[in-house]
Write a protein that holds these residues in place. Sequence first.
Motif, PDB file in Angstrom:
ATOM      1  N   GLY A 215       5.865   4.271 -46.553  1.00 44.02           N
ATOM      2  CA  GLY A 215       5.772   5.546 -45.851  1.00 44.02           C
ATOM      3  C   GLY A 215       6.231   5.438 -44.408  1.00 44.02           C
ATOM      4  O   GLY A 215       6.787   6.398 -43.847  1.00 44.02           O
ATOM      5  N   LEU A 216       6.026   4.265 -43.787  1.00 48.78           N
ATOM      6  CA  LEU A 216       6.467   4.074 -42.403  1.00 48.78           C
ATOM      7  C   LEU A 216       7.992   4.035 -42.320  1.00 48.78           C
ATOM      8  O   LEU A 216       8.576   4.498 -41.340  1.00 48.78           O
ATOM      9  N   VAL A 217       8.613   3.469 -43.335  1.00 40.57           N
ATOM     10  CA  VAL A 217      10.079   3.421 -43.364  1.00 40.57           C
ATOM     11  C   VAL A 217      10.641   4.839 -43.434  1.00 40.57           C
ATOM     12  O   VAL A 217      11.561   5.201 -42.693  1.00 40.57           O
ATOM     13  N   TYR A 218      10.076   5.664 -44.331  1.00 44.72           N
ATOM     14  CA  TYR A 218      10.523   7.052 -44.434  1.00 44.72           C
ATOM     15  C   TYR A 218      10.245   7.810 -43.142  1.00 44.72           C
ATOM     16  O   TYR A 218      11.092   8.569 -42.657  1.00 44.72           O
ATOM     17  N   ALA A 219       9.062   7.593 -42.584  1.00 41.61           N
ATOM     18  CA  ALA A 219       8.677   8.301 -41.364  1.00 41.61           C
ATOM     19  C   ALA A 219       9.583   7.919 -40.196  1.00 41.61           C
ATOM     20  O   ALA A 219       9.931   8.768 -39.362  1.00 41.61           O
ATOM     21  N   SER A 220       9.977   6.651 -40.123  1.00 42.42           N
ATOM     22  CA  SER A 220      10.824   6.196 -39.019  1.00 42.42           C
ATOM     23  C   SER A 220      12.180   6.914 -39.037  1.00 42.42           C
ATOM     24  O   SER A 220      12.774   7.171 -37.992  1.00 42.42           O
ATOM     25  N   LYS A 221      12.663   7.236 -40.226  1.00 42.60           N
ATOM     26  CA  LYS A 221      13.929   7.971 -40.335  1.00 42.60           C
ATOM     27  C   LYS A 221      13.755   9.406 -39.846  1.00 42.60           C
ATOM     28  O   LYS A 221      14.647   9.975 -39.205  1.00 42.60           O
TER      29      LYS A 221
END
Length: 251
Positions: free
Chosen positions: A71-77
Amino acid sequence: MENNKRIRILDVPVDMVNNEQAMEIFKGLMERPGCDLIVTPNSEIVLNATRDEELKMLIEEAGLIIPDGIGLVYASKIVGEPLRERVTGVDFLNSILAYLEETGKSVYLLGSKPANEERPSVAALAGENMQIKYPKLKIAGTHDGYFKKHQEAELVREINESGADFLCAALGAPKQEKFIYEHRQEFTNIRAGIGVGGSLDVWAGTVKRAPKFYQDHGLEWLYRFAQEPSRYKRMAQLPLFMIKVLAKGKK
């Protein structure tokens, strides 16, 4: 850390690192005095940090904050600062154990369930299995996670007397991070401590890690939910996290 970039997701910091870069930072922590905290946040931890000032503060002061959850990877985008990759706590711990074996440093395993009539404690079982994979790894000591607040001073004394260089705490978030942070100045030899959640159970064999397909696609949460439907309240945090990230948008 000077050359490493930290991004912010819901105003909670996360290091923009891959596994190799995280290990280089970790090695630096192990060579300097004092005890640094390593945090492995996922979406749930970040969301909790927006409500828990103490948790947010200790994450801010951590020596290393690896992006554990997909979820952090998606959020970072969404916030416009894409993370290089996800660094799972389980895989990062593997790298740490290999480093400890190579350098002759020792680890103390704290947490999870105590011994019963059928088996040793989960921490002890995890230590046995770690030494099968890493034969020269030094396990300085183990202790289950069932202790009271008034017993913590004695536990810290035991950890210090073990001579351990590194601490793995599997007490559940945020208890594990708060334990390390609260006692960091009392540790005499521990150079870094990490909250490992259910990783000791995986090492002990009492819990199965999600199959590789789920790992590769960031779906461990779905596998855990299928195994433990009672986790539905925790799973409900995931869409709430993404809603908040989308609402905040880019910086």
